[in-house]
Motif scaffolding. Structure first.
Motif, PDB file in Angstrom:
ATOM      1  N   GLN A  56       0.831  -1.205   0.000  1.00 38.56           N
ATOM      2  CA  GLN A  56       0.000   0.000   0.000  1.00 38.56           C
ATOM      3  C   GLN A  56       0.869   1.260   0.000  1.00 38.56           C
ATOM      4  OE1 GLN A  56      -1.960   0.943   3.684  1.00 38.56           O
ATOM      5  NE2 GLN A  56      -3.709   1.887   2.662  1.00 38.56           N
ATOM      6  N   LEU A  57       1.887   1.245   0.845  1.00 41.48           N
ATOM      7  CA  LEU A  57       2.777   2.409   0.913  1.00 41.48           C
ATOM      8  C   LEU A  57       3.541   2.577  -0.393  1.00 41.48           C
ATOM      9  CD1 LEU A  57       3.979   4.726   2.520  1.00 41.48           C
ATOM     10  CD2 LEU A  57       5.621   3.134   3.523  1.00 41.48           C
ATOM     11  N   GLN A  58       3.932   1.469  -1.022  1.00 41.79           N
ATOM     12  CA  GLN A  58       4.638   1.549  -2.311  1.00 41.79           C
ATOM     13  C   GLN A  58       3.757   2.235  -3.358  1.00 41.79           C
ATOM     14  OE1 GLN A  58       8.071   0.146  -3.275  1.00 41.79           O
ATOM     15  NE2 GLN A  58       7.434   1.903  -4.509  1.00 41.79           N
ATOM     16  N   MET A  59       2.457   1.948  -3.327  1.00 41.94           N
ATOM     17  CA  MET A  59       1.529   2.584  -4.266  1.00 41.94           C
ATOM     18  C   MET A  59       1.498   4.098  -4.033  1.00 41.94           C
ATOM     19  SD  MET A  59      -2.602   2.130  -4.674  1.00 41.94           S
ATOM     20  CE  MET A  59      -2.948   3.078  -3.188  1.00 41.94           C
ATOM     21  N   TYR A  60       1.451   4.521  -2.781  1.00 39.96           N
ATOM     22  CA  TYR A  60       1.435   5.949  -2.467  1.00 39.96           C
ATOM     23  C   TYR A  60       2.723   6.624  -2.939  1.00 39.96           C
ATOM     24  CZ  TYR A  60      -2.534   4.951   0.648  1.00 39.96           C
ATOM     25  OH  TYR A  60      -3.743   4.570   1.160  1.00 39.96           O
ATOM     26  N   VAL A  61       3.851   5.961  -2.723  1.00 37.75           N
ATOM     27  CA  VAL A  61       5.141   6.505  -3.156  1.00 37.75           C
ATOM     28  C   VAL A  61       5.168   6.640  -4.676  1.00 37.75           C
ATOM     29  CG1 VAL A  61       7.613   5.974  -3.363  1.00 37.75           C
ATOM     30  CG2 VAL A  61       6.468   5.754  -1.146  1.00 37.75           C
ATOM     31  N   ASN A  62       4.691   5.611  -5.375  1.00 37.92           N
ATOM     32  CA  ASN A  62       4.649   5.654  -6.845  1.00 37.92           C
ATOM     33  C   ASN A  62       3.784   6.823  -7.325  1.00 37.92           C
ATOM     34  OD1 ASN A  62       6.234   3.379  -6.913  1.00 37.92           O
ATOM     35  ND2 ASN A  62       4.531   1.970  -7.315  1.00 37.92           N
ATOM     36  N   TYR A  63       2.642   7.029  -6.667  1.00 38.68           N
ATOM     37  CA  TYR A  63       1.746   8.120  -7.054  1.00 38.68           C
ATOM     38  C   TYR A  63       2.458   9.463  -6.900  1.00 38.68           C
ATOM     39  CZ  TYR A  63      -2.113  11.433  -7.003  1.00 38.68           C
ATOM     40  OH  TYR A  63      -2.932  12.504  -7.278  1.00 38.68           O
TER      41      TYR A  63
END
Length: 335
Positions: free
Chosen positions: A259-266
């Motif tokens: 989930q955090l990786q998705m936020y970082v990618n965004y």
């Protein structure tokens, strides 16, 4: 022409600045006085035949002569502090005008020279008060940074001689959040921890360290009809990047990392400007499995970190044990 309001505002600033300068000047002169007293006591001790016994007698005698006239600042205990102050900082020109006597007392109690240098550099650079310095020492800030870095780099970053290029150089593990006032035994939700951090934002920024500024809370991300909310967003000017915090009051899972990786990618694709560095994501969790973090994330990962939080100040034995564990894991990885 200046308006009346502007003129009053400017004069108020002049008065406030002058008063602050006067207070700092008085504090520094008092510090110098204590240093000179400590120097004379130390030099006189060196002339005594039985140094240990003579030193005790000398300080006791001075206290008896000075305290009735000049007050409790010249008690036996205080005179001992002045003597130790001189022994710890024997070069007067090296004393920093930005530090007051209360801060020097705290620094004098630190035996490790590298550790003492670090706290001096951080105090001056961040304009820490005596209370803030005491809190950082009590929370073992120096030792916690050593868990992810070496002494030379920690000290160089504090002095401004080295710009951090890796999140692990500035993010502490564990983070100590005793200032939130939450009980260790209590069960609480992630929103409770988040709200408490916002309430104590200044203290949280102090714990985060150099270069952090607050950007947003519950930052909304809209993706094809679905809404997601990032707990906390900060910006670090030293590393020139966004730093995202996700709070988990449970032991972290690989789903949390994803989930955090998705936020970082965004943030990297939608918010980051060209000249800025890649976004850093921090999972602030109640507990973590280092192996799970290691094998969930890519080997070259430098964007996602997990930091365990604790709601009480660590003991010296806890810090030493954590340093030993970190060193053992490092040796294991080198094999």
């Amino acid at each position: 022409m200046l308006t009346n309001a502007s003129l009053i505002s400017e004069i108020k600033n002049i008065i406030s600045q002058s008063r602050d300068n006067a207070v700092r000047s008085v504090d520094y002169q008092r510090t110098l006085m204590y240093w000179h007293i400590g120097q004379r006591i130390f030099e006189e001790e060196q002339n005594g035949e039985e140094r240990a016994e003579y030193g005790t007698y000398l300080i006791k005698y001075l206290s008896e002569q000075l305290q009735p006239e000049f007050g409790s600042g010249f008690s036996y205990r205080q005179l001992n502090w002045y003597r130790q102050f001189y022994k710890t900082f024997p070069i007067m020109s090296a004393l920093r005008t930005q530090l007051n006597w209360t801060q020097y007392k705290l620094l004098t109690s630190i035996d490790d020279a590298h550790k003492r240098e670090y706290y001096i550099a951080e105090s001056v650079k961040n304009n820490w008060s005596a209370r803030q310095l005491e809190r950082q020492i009590n929370s073992s800030l120096y030792e916690r940074l050593l868990m992810s870095n070496d002494k030379e780099s920690v000290l160089a970053i504090a002095k401004g001689e080295l710009i951090p290029n890796d999140a692990s150089q500035i993010i502490k593990d564990p983070m100590v959040l005793e200032f939130l006032g939450l009980k260790r035994e209590s069960a609480y939700y992630e929103k409770d921890l988040e709200e408490s951090i916002i309430t104590h934002l200044q203290d949280f920024l102090l714990e985060l360290g150099n270069g952090f500024s607050f950007v947003a809370r519950q930052k909304r991300i809209h993706l094809d009809g679905d809404d997601f909310f990032i707990d906390l967003v900060f910006y670090n000017r030293l590393m020139q990047c966004f730093v995202i915090f996700e709070i988990k009051t449970h032991k972290l899972t690989h789903e949390d990392l994803e989930q955090l990786q998705m936020y970082v990618n965004y943030y990297d694709r939608m918010e980051k400007l060209e000249y800025e560095n890649k976004t850093i994501g921090i999972l602030l969790c109640a507990d973590k499995n280092n192996s799970l973090v290691k094998f969930t994330l890519p080997e070259e990962n430098k964007s996602i970190l997990a930091s365990k939080y604790q709601l009480y100040l660590p003991t010296e034995s806890q810090i030493l044990e954590a340093l030993k564990t970190e060193f053992d894991e490092f040796k294991k990885d080198q094999k």
